[in-house]
Design an enzyme around this catalytic site. Sequence first.
Site, PDB file in Angstrom:
ATOM      1  CD1 TRP A 119      -2.924   1.193   0.283  1.00 45.68           C
ATOM      2  CD2 TRP A 119      -2.286   1.932   2.282  1.00 45.68           C
ATOM      3  NE1 TRP A 119      -3.777   2.219   0.655  1.00 45.68           N
ATOM      4  CE2 TRP A 119      -3.418   2.686   1.862  1.00 45.68           C
ATOM      5  CE3 TRP A 119      -1.721   2.222   3.501  1.00 45.68           C
ATOM      6  CZ2 TRP A 119      -3.973   3.703   2.640  1.00 45.68           C
ATOM      7  CZ3 TRP A 119      -2.286   3.239   4.277  1.00 45.68           C
ATOM      8  CH2 TRP A 119      -3.386   3.965   3.849  1.00 45.68           C
ATOM      9  CG  ASN A 163       3.317  -3.109   6.968  1.00 44.17           C
ATOM     10  OD1 ASN A 163       3.069  -2.012   6.482  1.00 44.17           O
ATOM     11  ND2 ASN A 163       2.441  -3.817   7.644  1.00 44.17           N
ATOM     12  CD  GLU A 194     -20.088   2.951  11.323  1.00 46.68           C
ATOM     13  OE1 GLU A 194     -19.171   3.796  11.479  1.00 46.68           O
ATOM     14  OE2 GLU A 194     -19.919   1.902  10.698  1.00 46.68           O
ATOM     15  CE  LYS A 216     -18.964   0.501   7.759  1.00 46.71           C
ATOM     16  NZ  LYS A 216     -18.265   1.311   8.657  1.00 46.71           N
ATOM     17  CD  GLU A 240     -15.795   2.553   5.476  1.00 44.64           C
ATOM     18  OE1 GLU A 240     -14.563   2.476   5.493  1.00 44.64           O
ATOM     19  OE2 GLU A 240     -16.485   2.222   6.449  1.00 44.64           O
ATOM     20  CG  HIS A 244     -27.988  25.924  15.545  1.00 44.60           C
ATOM     21  ND1 HIS A 244     -28.556  27.025  16.169  1.00 44.60           N
ATOM     22  CD2 HIS A 244     -28.387  24.841  16.260  1.00 44.60           C
ATOM     23  CE1 HIS A 244     -29.239  26.630  17.221  1.00 44.60           C
ATOM     24  NE2 HIS A 244     -29.148  25.307  17.315  1.00 44.60           N
ATOM     25  CE  LYS A 253     -11.329  -4.881   8.873  1.00 42.96           C
ATOM     26  NZ  LYS A 253     -12.722  -4.365   8.938  1.00 42.96           N
TER      27      LYS A 253
END
Length: 613
Positions: A74, A100, A486, A490, A493, A509, A608
Amino acid sequence: MCGIVGYIGPHDATPIILNGLKRLEYRGYDSAGLAILNGDQLEVRKDAGKLSQLIDLLGKSPISGAPGIGHTRWATHGAPNARNAHPHLGQTKRVVVVQNGIVENFLELKDELMAEGVEFQSETDTETIVHLVEHYLATGLSLVEAARKTFNQIQGANVVVVMSADEPDKIVTARIGNAGGVVLGLGDGENFIASDIPAIMEHTRNVIFLESRQMAVVTCNTMTIEMLDGAQVKPQVHAVSWDPIAAEKGEYRHFMQKEIHEQARAVTDTLAGRVDFVNGRIRLPDLNLTAEFARQIEKIYITACGTAAYAGMVGKYLIEKIARVPVEVVIGSEFRYSDPILNDRTVVLAISQSGETADTLAAMEEGRRKGATLWSIVNAIGSQAIRVADGFISMQTGPEIGVASTKAFTAPLVDQYMLAILLADLRGVIDDRTRKALVADLRLIPDLVGRTLEREEEVAVVAHALKDIRDCLYLGRGINMPIAYEGALKLKEISYIHAEGYPAGEMKHGPIALIDEHMPVLCLAPKDPWREKMVSQIQQARARGGVVIAVATDGDELVEAMTDHVLWIPETPWMLSPVVTVLPLQLLAYHIAALRGLDVDQPRNLAKSVTVE
Ligand code: AGP
């Protein structure tokens, strides 16, 4: 995050490494490669793109032999192309390395090596490692000592694996800081190295986890572990219970869909062995929590990243409501810069699926530095966030492969509910009747989760109606306000649609100016203490022409009459309602992304576990 697989033994390393790397694909990567000792020659095959490109390359130019090391990269330093892909061969072509992490002092090391006449082939920091090992080998050192010197010289959090054609009986690896784990798999006449358990669990379930600043010399029959300063280490062998099949997709299209549907099982598993339903009590033995310390706690900081942070925001409601302990939620990447006021009566509670998220681990280190007690709620066994904590709660949900976290979101909600009850019980702030009622509600959860997930087809219909939207607002209040965040994450992403979670009360507001017929609004309006407020929120959105979708409790005809779509959930005790209200949002995001033909399990740009800061 990069994936690493190493093998030493009597079999051909190529298929073992390729299968292992396949099981690490969920970590996200943009190039892949492997190095095999073929007779006396080290051969490398590597390319940009997915493993399929590497497999094509190997089809045209096969290699076999052992030992071998493989890598999925990555990109951090240097574009994702074949030249920068790992493994990296040194100038002698006798030494090869995969890594890594980030070599933070690579520029000065590169200058020093180039001054010695070393010619670099790539833009990576990794290449400095292999040239440094060769530099020390040229002074007459063995591979182990040349590697040790190199490991002590590079700075930053790194995992390194190195092997040499001149010492084919061993592979040397090291873990320096928090750049992801190193799992050593113990076989019979063969041994394995991997970044994570799924890569090797079809071969062995007996593993050793390297700690930070430890190195291992791995041969076919031995594993020698030392600190980087040479001190011997007596390793602890763990027996991993995960079933290899569990890490497969089963009958689902994607790991994410499978893991969404595993949540009834996951919440059951996270309760396992921890709830005394007869006496209405909670047991969390790995937390090492005494009644005395429970009564001393003055404040709990919850620190985490992304989805885990939103789980912590729900935990704040639960712990403050049930145990009356002040809680502050601070995202991992900000915690250490906020100069937090900590002491020995403060708890820093980290939440992390991988247990290897650099920002969260850095927050834990800050807590340790300032004398706080460290707790963690973690899914990956043997991970750093478990090992550095004074006490922990394992999520016990089994491997979560999809990059988008689902069961590792709902499990910590239940874990924090149990923690709140235990704290309240030990601090004497809850009476028997209340405590028993709260514990009894836990018994309902697996069934409520299962019944909600059975409505997937209804959610898929709404997903079809929304699949071409470009923006979406998610609104919630009270304990379900974090579910708005959340749910938006979802969608963002995995479908790449701009979505924003917002406290519903804040809309007036300013943000309400965003609402028109092009701005869908998803309102969390379950039967909880804030439902009436959410009903008026829905009215406000309707009045401005917005398409309104609601999460509502079965039979709520008022909400149904006011909205374009309803995502139904069964009636749920309000303190546990986030475990259920999030489910249709997970399914909605999943189906929209699937309808858009996107890579649901490995969304672009994501990993991940983010082990770099
Ligand atoms: C969630 O869907 C994302 N994959 C991401 O926000 C994730 O929750 C975050 O990176 C934290 O990861 P952790 O739980 O492994 O620490």
